[in-house]
Design a protein around this motif. Structure first.
Motif, PDB file in Angstrom:
ATOM      1  N   PRO A 106       0.816  -1.217   0.000  1.00  0.00           N
ATOM      2  CA  PRO A 106       0.000   0.000   0.000  1.00  0.00           C
ATOM      3  C   PRO A 106       0.854   1.274   0.000  1.00  0.00           C
ATOM      4  O   PRO A 106       0.512   2.255  -0.653  1.00  0.00           O
ATOM      5  CB  PRO A 106      -0.817  -0.112   1.287  1.00  0.00           C
ATOM      6  CG  PRO A 106      -0.913  -1.577   1.539  1.00  0.00           C
ATOM      7  CD  PRO A 106       0.414  -2.138   1.070  1.00  0.00           C
ATOM      8  N   LYS A 107       1.979   1.245   0.702  1.00  0.00           N
ATOM      9  CA  LYS A 107       2.848   2.421   0.729  1.00  0.00           C
ATOM     10  C   LYS A 107       3.451   2.683  -0.651  1.00  0.00           C
ATOM     11  O   LYS A 107       3.521   3.828  -1.097  1.00  0.00           O
ATOM     12  CB  LYS A 107       3.966   2.245   1.760  1.00  0.00           C
ATOM     13  CG  LYS A 107       4.841   3.475   1.902  1.00  0.00           C
ATOM     14  CD  LYS A 107       5.883   3.305   2.989  1.00  0.00           C
ATOM     15  CE  LYS A 107       6.732   4.548   3.134  1.00  0.00           C
ATOM     16  NZ  LYS A 107       7.743   4.391   4.174  1.00  0.00           N
ATOM     17  N   ALA A 108       3.862   1.629  -1.344  1.00  0.00           N
ATOM     18  CA  ALA A 108       4.423   1.797  -2.689  1.00  0.00           C
ATOM     19  C   ALA A 108       3.359   2.331  -3.639  1.00  0.00           C
ATOM     20  O   ALA A 108       3.633   3.207  -4.467  1.00  0.00           O
ATOM     21  CB  ALA A 108       4.991   0.479  -3.200  1.00  0.00           C
ATOM     22  N   LYS A 109       2.121   1.845  -3.513  1.00  0.00           N
ATOM     23  CA  LYS A 109       1.030   2.338  -4.362  1.00  0.00           C
ATOM     24  C   LYS A 109       0.769   3.811  -4.068  1.00  0.00           C
ATOM     25  O   LYS A 109       0.593   4.610  -4.987  1.00  0.00           O
ATOM     26  CB  LYS A 109      -0.234   1.514  -4.129  1.00  0.00           C
ATOM     27  CG  LYS A 109      -1.383   1.968  -5.009  1.00  0.00           C
ATOM     28  CD  LYS A 109      -2.634   1.152  -4.777  1.00  0.00           C
ATOM     29  CE  LYS A 109      -3.741   1.688  -5.670  1.00  0.00           C
ATOM     30  NZ  LYS A 109      -5.054   1.354  -5.180  1.00  0.00           N
ATOM     31  N   PHE A 110       0.722   4.165  -2.806  1.00  0.00           N
ATOM     32  CA  PHE A 110       0.529   5.551  -2.409  1.00  0.00           C
ATOM     33  C   PHE A 110       1.637   6.428  -2.997  1.00  0.00           C
ATOM     34  O   PHE A 110       1.390   7.472  -3.591  1.00  0.00           O
ATOM     35  CB  PHE A 110       0.510   5.649  -0.882  1.00  0.00           C
ATOM     36  CG  PHE A 110       0.449   7.046  -0.334  1.00  0.00           C
ATOM     37  CD1 PHE A 110      -0.735   7.767  -0.390  1.00  0.00           C
ATOM     38  CD2 PHE A 110       1.561   7.627   0.243  1.00  0.00           C
ATOM     39  CE1 PHE A 110      -0.793   9.058   0.127  1.00  0.00           C
ATOM     40  CE2 PHE A 110       1.507   8.907   0.764  1.00  0.00           C
ATOM     41  CZ  PHE A 110       0.331   9.622   0.708  1.00  0.00           C
ATOM     42  N   GLY A 111       2.885   5.973  -2.858  1.00  0.00           N
ATOM     43  CA  GLY A 111       4.016   6.716  -3.392  1.00  0.00           C
ATOM     44  C   GLY A 111       3.943   6.847  -4.901  1.00  0.00           C
ATOM     45  O   GLY A 111       4.225   7.916  -5.461  1.00  0.00           O
ATOM     46  N   LEU A 112       3.555   5.785  -5.566  1.00  0.00           N
ATOM     47  CA  LEU A 112       3.425   5.804  -7.022  1.00  0.00           C
ATOM     48  C   LEU A 112       2.355   6.803  -7.462  1.00  0.00           C
ATOM     49  O   LEU A 112       2.564   7.590  -8.391  1.00  0.00           O
ATOM     50  CB  LEU A 112       3.085   4.404  -7.519  1.00  0.00           C
ATOM     51  CG  LEU A 112       2.919   4.209  -9.006  1.00  0.00           C
ATOM     52  CD1 LEU A 112       4.190   4.603  -9.760  1.00  0.00           C
ATOM     53  CD2 LEU A 112       2.570   2.759  -9.291  1.00  0.00           C
ATOM     54  N   LEU A 164       3.916  12.042   4.228  1.00  0.00           N
ATOM     55  CA  LEU A 164       2.469  11.850   4.171  1.00  0.00           C
ATOM     56  C   LEU A 164       2.003  10.427   4.449  1.00  0.00           C
ATOM     57  O   LEU A 164       0.846  10.221   4.813  1.00  0.00           O
ATOM     58  CB  LEU A 164       1.942  12.262   2.790  1.00  0.00           C
ATOM     59  CG  LEU A 164       2.144  13.713   2.390  1.00  0.00           C
ATOM     60  CD1 LEU A 164       1.598  13.960   0.990  1.00  0.00           C
ATOM     61  CD2 LEU A 164       1.501  14.659   3.393  1.00  0.00           C
ATOM     62  N   TRP A 165       2.875   9.446   4.285  1.00  0.00           N
ATOM     63  CA  TRP A 165       2.429   8.060   4.390  1.00  0.00           C
ATOM     64  C   TRP A 165       1.987   7.699   5.798  1.00  0.00           C
ATOM     65  O   TRP A 165       2.615   8.049   6.796  1.00  0.00           O
ATOM     66  CB  TRP A 165       3.516   7.090   3.958  1.00  0.00           C
ATOM     67  CG  TRP A 165       3.154   5.673   4.298  1.00  0.00           C
ATOM     68  CD1 TRP A 165       3.736   4.882   5.240  1.00  0.00           C
ATOM     69  CD2 TRP A 165       2.077   4.912   3.742  1.00  0.00           C
ATOM     70  NE1 TRP A 165       3.098   3.671   5.288  1.00  0.00           N
ATOM     71  CE2 TRP A 165       2.062   3.665   4.384  1.00  0.00           C
ATOM     72  CE3 TRP A 165       1.115   5.167   2.773  1.00  0.00           C
ATOM     73  CZ2 TRP A 165       1.145   2.672   4.089  1.00  0.00           C
ATOM     74  CZ3 TRP A 165       0.196   4.177   2.472  1.00  0.00           C
ATOM     75  CH2 TRP A 165       0.224   2.945   3.134  1.00  0.00           C
ATOM     76  N   SER A 166       0.900   6.980   5.855  1.00  0.00           N
ATOM     77  CA  SER A 166       0.434   6.318   7.062  1.00  0.00           C
ATOM     78  C   SER A 166      -0.448   5.165   6.602  1.00  0.00           C
ATOM     79  O   SER A 166      -1.202   5.324   5.642  1.00  0.00           O
ATOM     80  CB  SER A 166      -0.396   7.263   7.930  1.00  0.00           C
ATOM     81  OG  SER A 166      -1.038   6.524   8.959  1.00  0.00           O
ATOM     82  N   PRO A 167      -0.384   4.018   7.270  1.00  0.00           N
ATOM     83  CA  PRO A 167      -1.282   2.935   6.905  1.00  0.00           C
ATOM     84  C   PRO A 167      -2.738   3.255   7.292  1.00  0.00           C
ATOM     85  O   PRO A 167      -3.660   2.627   6.816  1.00  0.00           O
ATOM     86  CB  PRO A 167      -0.755   1.727   7.688  1.00  0.00           C
ATOM     87  CG  PRO A 167       0.076   2.305   8.768  1.00  0.00           C
ATOM     88  CD  PRO A 167       0.572   3.626   8.292  1.00  0.00           C
ATOM     89  N   HIS A 168      -2.920   4.252   8.121  1.00  0.00           N
ATOM     90  CA  HIS A 168      -4.243   4.685   8.585  1.00  0.00           C
ATOM     91  C   HIS A 168      -4.785   5.736   7.616  1.00  0.00           C
ATOM     92  O   HIS A 168      -4.229   6.817   7.492  1.00  0.00           O
ATOM     93  CB  HIS A 168      -4.094   5.257  10.002  1.00  0.00           C
ATOM     94  CG  HIS A 168      -5.378   5.504  10.693  1.00  0.00           C
ATOM     95  ND1 HIS A 168      -6.122   6.632  10.459  1.00  0.00           N
ATOM     96  CD2 HIS A 168      -6.041   4.779  11.619  1.00  0.00           C
ATOM     97  CE1 HIS A 168      -7.205   6.603  11.221  1.00  0.00           C
ATOM     98  NE2 HIS A 168      -7.171   5.479  11.933  1.00  0.00           N
ATOM     99  N   ARG A 169      -5.881   5.412   6.906  1.00  0.00           N
ATOM    100  CA  ARG A 169      -6.398   6.318   5.870  1.00  0.00           C
ATOM    101  C   ARG A 169      -6.787   7.684   6.408  1.00  0.00           C
ATOM    102  O   ARG A 169      -6.574   8.695   5.750  1.00  0.00           O
ATOM    103  CB  ARG A 169      -7.620   5.707   5.181  1.00  0.00           C
ATOM    104  CG  ARG A 169      -7.284   4.594   4.270  1.00  0.00           C
ATOM    105  CD  ARG A 169      -8.406   4.150   3.370  1.00  0.00           C
ATOM    106  NE  ARG A 169      -9.749   4.294   3.916  1.00  0.00           N
ATOM    107  CZ  ARG A 169     -10.852   4.209   3.173  1.00  0.00           C
ATOM    108  NH1 ARG A 169     -10.773   3.989   1.897  1.00  0.00           N
ATOM    109  NH2 ARG A 169     -12.036   4.331   3.717  1.00  0.00           N
TER     110      ARG A 169
END
Length: 168
Positions: free
Chosen positions: A28-34, A80-85
């Motif tokens: 999910p973090k890689a997708k968010f970053g992408l 900005l990343w967090s696993p919590h939406r």
């Protein structure tokens, strides 16, 4: 050249489509970053992936220069990343609202109109928004996350109803 099977004499060069489809699994973090990288570069996610792959293929054995803006992008992703939406959306709204996707903007506007943020944020709809000193961040993040989950559930229910109506 002649086709040995007695065909038209044309050689089959394989697929001539413009592009191929691949399916991959990423964190999910890689997708968010992408997705953020694509927004920063004003490209689609597919274009960003293709660009990165092409860079790797063009220089397979040499030390590669970082992808355009990747140092900045990496810093923003980490910020900005967090696993919590709920936490992730809140960080984006406060720190990089220009990177919100359309769906994130819609969700944020629904949150604003619902009044769910009034006890936590002053001027929530304005660029000069601020957290109220009494605001409990974890509670707010959980509230936003629950709101997003409710939106997702409503969208799934609407899709199921639409599918059911189309079968009738």
């Amino acid at each position: 050249m002649q086709d040995v099977r007695g065909g038209t004499g044309k050689v089959d060069l394989g697929s001539r489509s413009k592009s191929e489809v691949i399916t991959i699994r990423i964190t999910p973090k890689a997708k968010f970053g992408l997705e953020l990288m694509a927004r920063m570069c004003n490209r689609s996610v597919a274009q960003t992936v293709e660009f990165a792959i092409q860079r790797l293929l063009d220089e397979p054995h040499r030390q590669r220069a970082p992808l355009e803006g990747s140092d900045y992008a990496h810093a923003v992703i980490e910020e900005l990343w967090s696993p919590h939406r709920g936490e992730r959306l809140l960080k984006m709204v406060f720190k990089h609202p220009e990177l919100l996707s359309y769906d994130e903007e819609v969700a944020w506007n629904k949150l604003l109109r619902s009044g769910a943020l009034d006890a936590y944020i002053s001027n929530a709809g304005a660029a000069s928004r601020e957290m109220l000193p009494t605001a409990d961040m974890r509670e707010l993040e959980d509230r936003i996350d629950q709101f997003l989950e409710d939106l997702d559930a409503a969208a799934r229910e609407e899709a199921a109803q639409k599918k059911k109506r189309s079968k009738e």
